[in-house]
Design an enzyme around this catalytic site. Structure first.
Site, PDB file in Angstrom:
ATOM      1  CE  LYS A  71     -29.672 -21.929  24.922  1.00  0.00           C
ATOM      2  NZ  LYS A  71     -28.365 -22.323  24.394  1.00  0.00           N
ATOM      3  CB  THR A  73     -31.085 -17.808  15.999  1.00  0.00           C
ATOM      4  OG1 THR A  73     -30.593 -18.992  15.379  1.00  0.00           O
ATOM      5  CG2 THR A  73     -31.650 -16.879  14.951  1.00  0.00           C
ATOM      6  CE  LYS A 105     -27.188 -28.191  20.745  1.00  0.00           C
ATOM      7  NZ  LYS A 105     -26.625 -27.081  19.967  1.00  0.00           N
ATOM      8  CB  ALA A 273     -25.063 -26.938  29.077  1.00  0.00           C
ATOM      9  CG  PHE A 301     -28.509 -28.160  26.523  1.00  0.00           C
ATOM     10  CD1 PHE A 301     -29.002 -28.403  25.249  1.00  0.00           C
ATOM     11  CD2 PHE A 301     -27.398 -28.888  26.935  1.00  0.00           C
ATOM     12  CE1 PHE A 301     -28.416 -29.346  24.416  1.00  0.00           C
ATOM     13  CE2 PHE A 301     -26.805 -29.827  26.103  1.00  0.00           C
ATOM     14  CZ  PHE A 301     -27.319 -30.058  24.850  1.00  0.00           C
ATOM     15  CG  PHE A 381     -40.545 -21.238  14.619  1.00  0.00           C
ATOM     16  CD1 PHE A 381     -39.935 -22.253  13.897  1.00  0.00           C
ATOM     17  CD2 PHE A 381     -39.909 -20.763  15.756  1.00  0.00           C
ATOM     18  CE1 PHE A 381     -38.724 -22.788  14.302  1.00  0.00           C
ATOM     19  CE2 PHE A 381     -38.700 -21.290  16.169  1.00  0.00           C
ATOM     20  CZ  PHE A 381     -38.091 -22.303  15.431  1.00  0.00           C
TER      21      PHE A 381
END
Length: 556
Positions: A71, A73, A105, A273, A301, A381
């Site tokens: 997110k 990125t 994380k 969050a 999140f 990806f």
């Protein structure tokens, strides 16, 4: 393939004064923290208050999985792409916490060619904001215990002190502690505990305060505990809000940095969050809105947590609703929501993508419910197949949502041009008609029920007896009109992290409420969400080092 830290260290940073000049700030407007970081000084903040605000783009995502969503990125890459299109764009992001950085994380500075820099400094001590919040939080703890030790004029019940100490690390051994041992001169023994710094109410307050005066007022309203006759005790009763504000006066100023491509980025504040509201500071977002034609920001999140809280908690104080919402999804994550194990994600599985789309589809419908146009970004990806991408695009078109691929990790802003064009087109062709999820004068039970049934897809809410007793107290104290901040697992719409996809018909249990009067919301604790996380068996810290020149090694 180069790591994020290697890509970041090879980038050529511009002096932060040059980045500031892009958006009309001068050197006199900055408080420099070296050559590449700065805080914005108060005269500049006050001067910009009357300036017209630009468009606001909120980036959110599907429920996160170990497969990764990217997110931050995409947020950074989208902003770089908008600038490539000639749109004056500024970013507003959260600061990373050392807990996740040293744990599992990871950081929060983006990845690949879509990063904010200097990446290693942002992910470590940055400008000291986290330390200032930690110090202010623990100063309040020390003042509370000193008050009890020195005669306890406020009649505080040491068994009902709800204010905890904090540290910006994952340290499960500190979740529950006994303090004051060792005899009368060591203080009054009582149970206490530590939260992670980003779970502190002071972090939430810093991110919701609009200026120093508002910061002080919010700090004064913090409930630290109760007297023996169950009367709430606040920071104002202790008369220490001035001292706490003094410790936070510099931390409140937004931090300015840059992306690899030189896009100005405000990185400031970082409440989690899943245990707080998960958004960067009001001050930083407003600064970006005043300085850019477009502001790209994110919420923590998935959209069920961060975006819901952005829209129902942050927006009323920000005074600006998003002009578009971008929901980030990956083929890998959707396959996990479709039932695929992590070690099998590299194998093509079109049916799993189609099945996992239910998670994304619910987030799309949830965000549209607020009256804001939605765009879906497929964060690509290398393991994605063309067939998997096509089935996801087909599913999105069936739901009537604009969907675009993004390869910003690999290509930077150039990999987000199609997404940027789609977002601009969506904003130009749409007129948002923002509708909050619930009315503020609804009861605690009604607001909680609305979140669970309309956002999570649940059927009912169950309140423990403790939660019911707390509701009665909050109604008596007049706190029941505050918004609800759900503390819930980020991995599922439900309170069970194992229920991936889009579960329905479940009952969500509220085990406890915590009043956060300074923040202006009530936290509802569900499941086993921890306000002090623990480290994994092999924490990321094991891979970290520094060379003889002081360069970070192994930082992602």
């Amino acid at each position: 393939m180069k790591s994020d830290i290697e890509i970041a260290q090879e980038a050529t940073l511009k002096p932060i004064k040059e980045i500031a000049e892009k958006v009309g700030l001068t050197e006199d407007d900055l408080e420099l923290y070296g050559k590449y970081k700065a805080k914005i000084d108060w005269p500049a903040i006050q001067r910009l208050e009357q300036k017209t605000e630009g468009k606001l783009i909120l980036v959110t995502s599907i429920n996160p999985t170990p497969a990764g969503e990217g997110k931050s990125t995409v947020t950074i890459g989208l902003a770089d792409a908008l600038n490539q299109l000639g749109k004056k764009t500024v970013i507003a992001l959260r600061e990373p916490s050392l807990g996740p950085v040293m744990g599992i994380k990871g950081g929060a500075a983006g990845g690949g060619k879509a990063q904010v820099l200097p990446m290693e400094e942002i992910n470590l001590h940055f400008t000291g904001d986290m330390h200032a919040i930690t110090t202010a939080n623990n100063a309040l703890s020390a003042l509370i215990d000193n008050h009890i030790h020195q005669g306890n004029q406020l009649n505080i019940d040491a068994r009902r002190v709800i204010w905890k100490r904090v540290v910006d690390l994952n340290d499960r051994a500190l979740r529950n502690v006994i303090i004051g041992l060792g005899g009368p001169i060591q203080g009054v023994p009582r149970e206490d505990g530590f939260d992670i710094t980003v779970a502190s109410e002071i972090m939430a307050i810093l991110c919701l305060a609009t200026d120093l005066k508002d910061l002080k007022a919010r700090l004064s309203r913090i409930v630290i505990g109760y007297t023996f006759d169950r009367t709430p005790v606040t920071v104002a009763d202790l008369n220490v809000e001035g001292a706490l504000t003094l410790l936070l006066k510099d931390a409140l100023k937004p931090n300015l940095v840059q992306t690899i491509e030189g896009t100005p980025a405000f990185v400031h504040g970082g409440p989690f969050a899943n245990i707080a509201h998960g958004c960067n500071s009001i001050m930083a977002t407003k600064m970006a809105l005043k300085l850019g034609d477009y502001t790209v920001t994110e919420a923590g999140f998935g959209a069920d947590l961060g975006a819901e809280k952005f829209l129902d908690i942050k927006v009323p104080t920000l005074g600006k609703t998003p002009d578009a919402i971008v929901i980030v999804a990956t083929i890998r994550a959707l396959k996990m929501h479709g039932g695929v194990a992590k070690d099998q994600l590299a194998e093509e599985n079109i049916s799993a993508v189609a099945h996992g789309f239910a998670n994304l589809d619910r987030h799309i419908k949830n965000m549209r419910r607020y009256g804001v146009p939605v765009v879906v970004a497929i964060n690509e990806f290398a393991t994605d197949t063309e067939a998997e991408r096509e089935i996801l695009e087909e599913k999105c078109r069936e739901s009537g949502v604009n969907v675009q691929r993004a390869s910003v990790w690999e290509h930077g802003g150039a990999g987000g041009l199609d997404l940027a064009k789609a977002v601009v087109e969506t904003i130009q062709e749409s007129t948002p008609d923002f509708q909050p999820l619930y009315e503020t004068d609804a009861s605690i039970e009604e607001k909680t029920q609305t979140i669970v049934t309309q956002i999570y897809g649940g059927a009912a809410v169950q309140f423990t007896q403790k939660a019911k007793n707390q509701i009665a107290t909050f109604v008596k104290e007049g706190w029941d009109k505050l918004p609800i901040c759900m503390a819930k697992t980020q991995y599922s719409f439900s309170d069970d992290p194992q229920k991936l996809g889009a579960p329905e018909g479940f009952t969500l249990t509220i085990r406890e409420f915590i009043p956060k009067l300074g923040s202006g919301f009530i936290v509802a604790l569900t499941g086993d969400v921890m306000t002090m996380p623990g480290l994994p068996k092999k924490p990321a810290a094991l891979n970290m080092d520094v060379d003889e020149q002081g360069n970070a090694i192994g930082l992602f």
